[in-house]
Design a protein around this motif. Sequence first.
Motif, PDB file in Angstrom:
ATOM      1  N   MET A 271     -27.432  -0.246 -51.336  1.00 39.77           N
ATOM      2  CA  MET A 271     -27.181   0.293 -49.996  1.00 39.77           C
ATOM      3  C   MET A 271     -26.002   1.253 -50.042  1.00 39.77           C
ATOM      4  SD  MET A 271     -25.712  -1.605 -46.682  1.00 39.77           S
ATOM      5  CE  MET A 271     -25.467  -0.661 -45.185  1.00 39.77           C
ATOM      6  N   LYS A 272     -26.117   2.316 -49.274  1.00 34.17           N
ATOM      7  CA  LYS A 272     -25.020   3.285 -49.237  1.00 34.17           C
ATOM      8  C   LYS A 272     -24.451   3.334 -47.825  1.00 34.17           C
ATOM      9  CE  LYS A 272     -24.141   8.018 -50.793  1.00 34.17           C
ATOM     10  NZ  LYS A 272     -24.797   9.216 -51.323  1.00 34.17           N
ATOM     11  N   ILE A 273     -23.140   3.158 -47.715  1.00 33.18           N
ATOM     12  CA  ILE A 273     -22.464   3.301 -46.422  1.00 33.18           C
ATOM     13  C   ILE A 273     -21.799   4.669 -46.407  1.00 33.18           C
ATOM     14  CG2 ILE A 273     -20.642   2.464 -44.895  1.00 33.18           C
ATOM     15  CD1 ILE A 273     -20.999  -0.302 -46.106  1.00 33.18           C
TER      16      ILE A 273
ATOM     17  N   ASN B 296     -18.689   8.784 -42.834  1.00 40.84           N
ATOM     18  CA  ASN B 296     -18.614   9.822 -41.794  1.00 40.84           C
ATOM     19  C   ASN B 296     -19.492   9.476 -40.601  1.00 40.84           C
ATOM     20  OD1 ASN B 296     -21.239  10.482 -42.504  1.00 40.84           O
ATOM     21  ND2 ASN B 296     -20.701  12.366 -43.573  1.00 40.84           N
ATOM     22  N   LYS B 297     -20.372   8.474 -40.757  1.00 39.58           N
ATOM     23  CA  LYS B 297     -21.171   8.033 -39.603  1.00 39.58           C
ATOM     24  C   LYS B 297     -20.304   7.313 -38.575  1.00 39.58           C
ATOM     25  CE  LYS B 297     -25.701   7.710 -41.835  1.00 39.58           C
ATOM     26  NZ  LYS B 297     -26.102   9.074 -41.479  1.00 39.58           N
ATOM     27  N   PHE B 298     -19.096   6.908 -39.000  1.00 35.17           N
ATOM     28  CA  PHE B 298     -18.168   6.289 -38.050  1.00 35.17           C
ATOM     29  C   PHE B 298     -17.203   7.316 -37.470  1.00 35.17           C
ATOM     30  CE2 PHE B 298     -19.553   2.065 -38.713  1.00 35.17           C
ATOM     31  CZ  PHE B 298     -19.857   1.918 -40.060  1.00 35.17           C
TER      32      PHE B 298
ATOM     33  N   ALA C 117     -10.458   0.291 -34.589  1.00 34.41           N
ATOM     34  CA  ALA C 117     -11.661   1.050 -34.903  1.00 34.41           C
ATOM     35  C   ALA C 117     -12.243   0.595 -36.245  1.00 34.41           C
ATOM     36  CB  ALA C 117     -11.363   2.545 -34.939  1.00 34.41           C
ATOM     37  N   GLY C 118     -11.388   0.275 -37.209  1.00 36.18           N
ATOM     38  CA  GLY C 118     -11.857  -0.222 -38.500  1.00 36.18           C
ATOM     39  C   GLY C 118     -12.561  -1.567 -38.353  1.00 36.18           C
TER      40      GLY C 118
ATOM     41  N   LEU D 255     -16.620  -2.397 -39.035  1.00 35.14           N
ATOM     42  CA  LEU D 255     -17.129  -3.457 -39.910  1.00 35.14           C
ATOM     43  C   LEU D 255     -18.052  -4.398 -39.136  1.00 35.14           C
ATOM     44  CD1 LEU D 255     -17.054  -4.652 -42.751  1.00 35.14           C
ATOM     45  CD2 LEU D 255     -15.098  -6.048 -42.059  1.00 35.14           C
ATOM     46  N   ALA D 256     -17.655  -4.715 -37.908  1.00 38.23           N
ATOM     47  CA  ALA D 256     -18.495  -5.586 -37.081  1.00 38.23           C
ATOM     48  C   ALA D 256     -19.845  -4.928 -36.805  1.00 38.23           C
ATOM     49  CB  ALA D 256     -17.788  -5.897 -35.758  1.00 38.23           C
ATOM     50  N   ALA D 257     -19.822  -3.609 -36.630  1.00 38.98           N
ATOM     51  CA  ALA D 257     -21.067  -2.889 -36.309  1.00 38.98           C
ATOM     52  C   ALA D 257     -22.043  -2.912 -37.475  1.00 38.98           C
ATOM     53  CB  ALA D 257     -20.740  -1.439 -35.927  1.00 38.98           C
ATOM     54  N   ILE D 258     -21.512  -2.918 -38.691  1.00 39.06           N
ATOM     55  CA  ILE D 258     -22.369  -2.824 -39.858  1.00 39.06           C
ATOM     56  C   ILE D 258     -22.743  -4.195 -40.414  1.00 39.06           C
ATOM     57  CG2 ILE D 258     -20.708  -2.705 -41.756  1.00 39.06           C
ATOM     58  CD1 ILE D 258     -22.251  -0.148 -42.624  1.00 39.06           C
TER      59      ILE D 258
END
Lengths: 108, 176
Positions: free
Chosen positions: A1-3, A6-8, A17-18, A22-25
Amino acid sequence: MKIELNKFGSTLVSRDAGKEALAAIRPTLDNLKQDEIIEVSFEGVISLTPSWASEFLEGLIQLFNDRVILLRTDNPAVVTTLEFLEGINKRPINMHPSRRIDSNYIAP
Amino acid sequence: MIDDILLSISDAAEILGVSVSTLRRWDESGRFRSEKSEGGHRRYSRNQIELYLNDLFALARDWAINGTELPSNFYCRISPTFKGRLDTMAILMSRNPSISKIFNLLINVAAEIGINSFDHNLGSWPDNVNQGVFFGYDVNKRVIVLADRGRGVLTTLKLAIPTLNNHEDALRAAFT
């Protein structure tokens, strides 16, 4: 998987925000195959502050340890932040030997 | 200057981002004087306004020490406002070839310092009216100015480093 970070956003700023990133992903990460590698790309990121990186990247590494690989970047903001976190934590952030961050970046 | 434009108090207030009543007060106190038209109305020269706005350090210092009203475009009361202004600065800097190799670092430093003002004073702003940060920059002059009216670096850092005794040591610990 690639995170792709820049999508954030292109300016990754603040602890809150950090944490939210992390919670979003997390739901996506919870569905990974066992031993699946997680690559983190800094492409398109303008700034990465220690606060954001501490919550997101260190949080990610705590969860998945050696499975997290940080992809190569020459962005001085990213390099400086990661070196700073390594210094604070007194341990290197895990990187695959063939994909080291260029930690010898020197600003002109 | 002969060709300098004279603006009404309402136009000047709009450009400066303050209220008309603030400009009247500043005129009376001598802080920002007006000229008077033949009809006795306050008039302001564009040069005067530009000079005032261009002195970012003076604006920030005056606000940080005295709580003087700020032009609204420099005031970030909440962190999303600061983040938005930071993103704008990032775009402007990315277009300036002379700083292309270091602008990422400049954004990083400004971001971390600015956001720390919010994080370290959350729920503890000594001055509720003037929460938040002053954030001004001039890319051409290579100036970034950040200020806050928070608890101060010594008070917040002492929580993590109890041995800190004075402001100088606190600033050294924070920024070096």
